[in-house]
Design a protein around this motif. Sequence first.
Motif: not given
Length: 480
Positions: A39-48, A179-184, A236-238, A319-323
């Motif tokens: 969930v964090s990878l999807i939402a965290g990348t989308m919300i940039g 890191i992705m989870n925390i930033f999301t 972008d990231g869905w 978001s850049s981390n997920g990308t």
Amino acid sequence: MGNGRMKRKTTDSPHSSTDLSEGKEKLRLKQEVGLISGVSLIAGTMIGSGIFMSPEWVLHRMGSPASSLLIWAACGLLATFGALSYAELGTIIKESGGEYIYILRIFGSFPAFLFAYTSVILVRPAGLAAVCLSFAEYAVAPFYPGCSSPQVVIKCTAAACILLLTIINCLNVRLATSIMNIFTAAKLLALLVIVVGGLVLLANGQTQSFQNAFQNTTAGIGAVGVAFYQGLWSYDGWNNLNYVTEELKKPEVTLPRAVMIAIPLVTCLYLLVNVSYLAAMTPSELLSSRAVAVTWGDKVLGSWAWLISLSVALSTFGSSNGTFFSGGRVCYIAAREGHMPDILSMAHVRCLTPSPALLFTSAMSLIMIMSGSFTSIVNFFRYVCVVFLFASPVLLVFDIVLEVPIIIPIIVLMAAVYLVVAPIIDQPQTEILYIVLFIFSGIILYFPLVHFKRHPRFLQRVTLHLQLLLEVAPTTRDAN
């Protein structure tokens, strides 16, 4: 095939593995990504940066608050349809690589190579460079109050961001996902602050932006297409989770659940955040703002407005981390399938990460940052999305092999074609010609290097030296 559909056939993922000591030991990428990380990878990348910067551009193209909200909702619906189709496909073809691996398995080597060639060299690095430049603009802005930040400072900060992400992702998958989870969580909290602030404003009667909300609506085909581009930039990231399917815990469960949690959540937040912007500002004020979220913070939070700038910087970094996390996997999988140099298919012997592919993605992004501005890279990235047309035909196969309703992939296919064709008809630009020429230049490379496997002799020697330098080992498939 009496019901018009083929029988579902599950293809288990071939774990990335490397034979060491005559096959007695195997080097694998670990399955570290669970539901929360998914969930964090999807939402965290989308919300940039998009939700903090794009609303004025969507409003500018559509002309009215209500029509801009409809665009945001339609973008979310389109992302959900696409993600549902991809999630279903990901539970059948349990391999990392996203669109690339689906095109390879269904249509064969040649179209898959063209997609990988364009994605690895242009699409993924351009997306990462754009997000990192956005992060840099917000990160350095407080040090240059009342004036524009120097481009050299912005570019150096963006380059430092990419280098930091490279180190994190090369060291450990669990570190990157943590890191992705925390930033999301941090960016969701920031969006909730904006949503609550907007609800308070609406409760206090600030609804002037919603009176005659459809007035001045633009109905042009090209304008709507460009508005969709601006909105989809924020979505972008869905499809990012499909790039790391082999690293998911129980992918047949995690993938669809993560999609159905993340994308509706982000869509609802985006709509409420836009309502909050319109509650705090009139349409004309919103259109004149360089950074809508910062202007909202100045109006609503007062002396605490700096929290918004900090939130945008944190959001874009996450978001850049997920990308970066997912983009490196596309390069890795393409190399493992023989469509990129062998060195890019290797994994670090101790960290168990695809470090050569990550380093290559980082290098390409750094080149783009140093050679262009944020605006030029975003425009370039928008036109590079013509590559989506290569992935779109895959959706037509869903009618045969998948259980999702046929209307869903047809809608996604029609939207993809429209989003590419409409802006070209409305405002033809030479960039799209250059990108099409680049894509088809892959033909020149495909036949000698991939089809006939004519590799320069020195390449094997270079690969060996890089393998020793980077401490990586070549990956192969399990026999089962």
